[in-house]
Design an enzyme around this catalytic site. Structure first.
Site, PDB file in Angstrom:
ATOM      1  N   ASP A  37      32.366  34.531  35.570  1.00 20.71           N
ATOM      2  CA  ASP A  37      33.729  34.210  35.973  1.00 20.71           C
ATOM      3  C   ASP A  37      34.173  35.112  37.132  1.00 20.71           C
ATOM      4  O   ASP A  37      33.551  36.137  37.428  1.00 20.71           O
ATOM      5  CB  ASP A  37      34.695  34.411  34.802  1.00 20.71           C
ATOM      6  CG  ASP A  37      34.668  33.254  33.820  1.00 20.71           C
ATOM      7  OD1 ASP A  37      34.056  32.226  34.141  1.00 20.71           O
ATOM      8  OD2 ASP A  37      35.271  33.381  32.737  1.00 20.71           O
ATOM      9  N   LYS A  59      37.135  30.686  38.446  1.00 25.94           N
ATOM     10  CA  LYS A  59      38.321  29.897  38.773  1.00 25.94           C
ATOM     11  C   LYS A  59      39.493  30.858  38.924  1.00 25.94           C
ATOM     12  O   LYS A  59      39.793  31.624  38.034  1.00 25.94           O
ATOM     13  CB  LYS A  59      38.627  28.871  37.675  1.00 25.94           C
ATOM     14  CG  LYS A  59      37.553  27.807  37.487  1.00 25.94           C
ATOM     15  CD  LYS A  59      37.952  26.866  36.359  1.00 25.94           C
ATOM     16  CE  LYS A  59      37.034  25.665  36.265  1.00 25.94           C
ATOM     17  NZ  LYS A  59      35.678  26.047  35.874  1.00 25.94           N
ATOM     18  N   MET A 168      47.772  34.215  32.052  1.00 31.07           N
ATOM     19  CA  MET A 168      47.791  33.304  33.214  1.00 31.07           C
ATOM     20  C   MET A 168      49.193  32.769  33.490  1.00 31.07           C
ATOM     21  O   MET A 168      49.385  31.593  33.762  1.00 31.07           O
ATOM     22  CB  MET A 168      46.810  32.147  32.999  1.00 31.07           C
ATOM     23  CG  MET A 168      45.366  32.601  32.837  1.00 31.07           C
ATOM     24  SD  MET A 168      44.238  31.295  32.285  1.00 31.07           S
ATOM     25  CE  MET A 168      44.631  31.208  30.530  1.00 31.07           C
TER      26      MET A 168
END
Length: 512
Positions: A37, A59, A168
């Site tokens: 990641d 991402k 997030m």
């Protein structure tokens, strides 16, 4: 290569080696392929063997990302080749990740797999900030959620809960605060934001739902964990010694580095610098875009079988070349019988993401070395060279042609100067906050000077007095001497890792 492949879906925890499980550490050391990641830093990747293939499929919000379907297929493909594959995921694999989708793809392809737990940042970040998620009086439970898809959440219910942990959510911070207050949460409810938990560059902001937006207005918050609730007030009494002081001060802890790479390519370099403690300000001086016409490249792709070698001197060349191949309904099999030469580790890594290994990498990671060390006589060979449309160096083509090679140059992409400079970069320069400015190509030097001149006027060089000019290699340094009259740090190995090391050596030498 192993007799039978297997995929290990491993939780990396908050990113520090100290908080990685023993099982995770063992698997990283044994991995033949690492698929990781964006938030998995260099400290964990340092465990892998030099022969391990690495694929960055991270991402990050608002930035180009590898589609999940491609990640699934990459896992299957590498496993079917008999490799021991580690899919390293930040936090825990089963907390707000796509692990179930990856498992479904592996099961459908009859690939062996194992899931290895990791310490979720939802638990680690509050702990490292001194915030208990439960308390006999203030919080008898806590709820973990993400800041995505806010309209799908029951805000009336959430406003009545004692402690919320939000992952997030930095891009929707203002909306989260507004929704909670609207549903009855007291505006003075404490909130803490923990950025880069456990890392040397860890930051913590504490405020209330009412003022947190103002407190963090000019800050870059991602990646961040939010904690909302009265337990945040306990931090004053329970926070341990700053986790960063438990380790040696990182070498770039006092440095503010201006990164001039293109906006789509700066994250890896920024992460390298941040891992060494630097504060990063991005000032993109390069804009990567398609060429004026695809016709020459399309014609070359149609005639691929006639070439002996494909020469790729940049990650951009790899990306645009293969994007065009895929657009035409073809894949890497079109290159059967064609050898591939690449310049640089990054170029080789991007090529491997296409499932291909380079046949030749020059030892010095520069295009000039490709000619000197080429593994066979080039006289009579046909070489395909997809490259930047304008502004590239002609030395490589002239040298190969002089030795009798037939070189076909085709534009694969174009690089230009952005229209304007980032306001944060100008502010940092004017306030004399910047200690290092980095250049990874000659074009970034030329464009950065052009942008600074049009923004700051004739005295733009004044704002760089005392700032370290850091160059990735000799050609870039030549451009620096042309514009600045100096180079303070030059990479010995012409890579981003080498440039980072050169900056560290400059810091040590200048005793900053």
């Amino acid at each position: 290569m192993s007799v039978s492949g297997k995929v290990y879906l491993v939780g990396a925890g908050p990113g520090r080696l100290a908080y990685l499980t023993v099982r995770g550490q063992q698997l990283l050391q044994q991995a033949e392929v690492l698929i990781h990641d964006a938030l998995v830093g260099v400290e964990l990747r340092s465990l892998i063997a030099s022969t391990c293939q690495q694929f960055d499929v991270g991402k990050r919000g608002g930035k180009p990302s590898t589609p999940q379907a491609e990640i699934n297929q990459l896992l299957v493909t590498q496993c079917q080749q008999g490799k021991q594959v580690v899919r390293l995921k930040s936090g825990d694999p089963f907390v707000f990740g796509r692990t179930p989708q990856e498992i479904q793809a592996l099961k459908a392809a009859n690939c062996a797999f194992e899931v290895v737990p990791g310490l979720s940042s939802a638990l680690a970040a509050p702990l490292l900030a001194g915030i208990p998620l439960t308390d006999p009086v203030l919080s008898r439970s806590f709820t973990v959620l993400t800041g995505h898809d806010l309209d799908l959440l029951n805000w009336q219910l959430l406003a009545g809960l004692e402690t919320l942990v939000i992952l997030m959510g930095t891009r929707t911070l203002a909306d989260i605060s507004r929704r909670l207050i609207k549903q009855g949460k007291h505006p003075e409810t404490p909130i803490a934001l923990i950025r880069w938990a456990s890392q040397p560059q860890q930051q913590i902001w504490q405020g209330t739902l009412l003022n947190i937006g103002q407190l963090t207005k000019a800050e870059k918050l991602s990646p961040c964990v939010m904690v909302i609730g009265e337990v945040v007030r306990l931090r004053e009494f329970l926070q341990m010694e700053d986790v960063r002081s438990a380790v040696a001060q990182p070498p770039l802890a006092a440095q503010t580095v201006l990164v001039t790479r293109s906006s789509g390519q700066s994250s890896q370099f920024s992460d390298l610098l941040a891992a060494q403690g630097a504060k990063i300000i991005e000032m993109p001086a390069l804009e990567i875009r398609p060429p004026t016409s695809w016709a020459p490249l399309d014609q070359a792709i149609a005639e691929l079988a006639s070439f002996n070698w494909l020469i790729l001197t940049s990650a951009n060349a790899v990306s645009y070349f293969f994007e065009r191949i895929h657009d035409q309904g073809k894949d890497a099999r079109s290159l059967a019988g064609v050898k591939i030469a690449v310049v640089g580790k990054k170029t080789a890594a991007v090529l491997r993401q296409q499932g291909l290994q380079p046949d030749f990498i020059p030892p010095d990671y520069v295009a000039d070395a490709l000619v000197a060390a080429f593994p066979e006589a080039v006289s009579g060979l046909k070489l395909l060279f997809p490259r930047v449309e304008s502004g590239g160096r002609e030395v490589l083509v002239k040298a190969l042609t002089a030795q009798g090679a037939e070189v076909t140059e085709v534009p694969a992409y174009e690089s230009g100067c952005p229209q304007q400079i980032e306001p944060a970069a100008i502010a940092a320069l004017q306030q004399h906050q910047v200690t290092v400015i980095t250049f990874a190509s000659s074009k970034t030097v030329h464009h950065a000077c052009q942008l600074l001149a049009q923004t700051l006027g004739d005295r733009w060089r004044h704002w760089l007095e005392g700032v370290c000019i850091a160059s990735i290699g000799p050609q870039t340094s030549q451009a620096c001497y042309e514009h600045f009259g100096r180079v303070d740090a030059e990479a010995q190995e012409y890579t981003l890792e080498g440039l980072t090391q050169a900056i560290e050596q400059w810091v040590q030498g200048s005793d900053r």
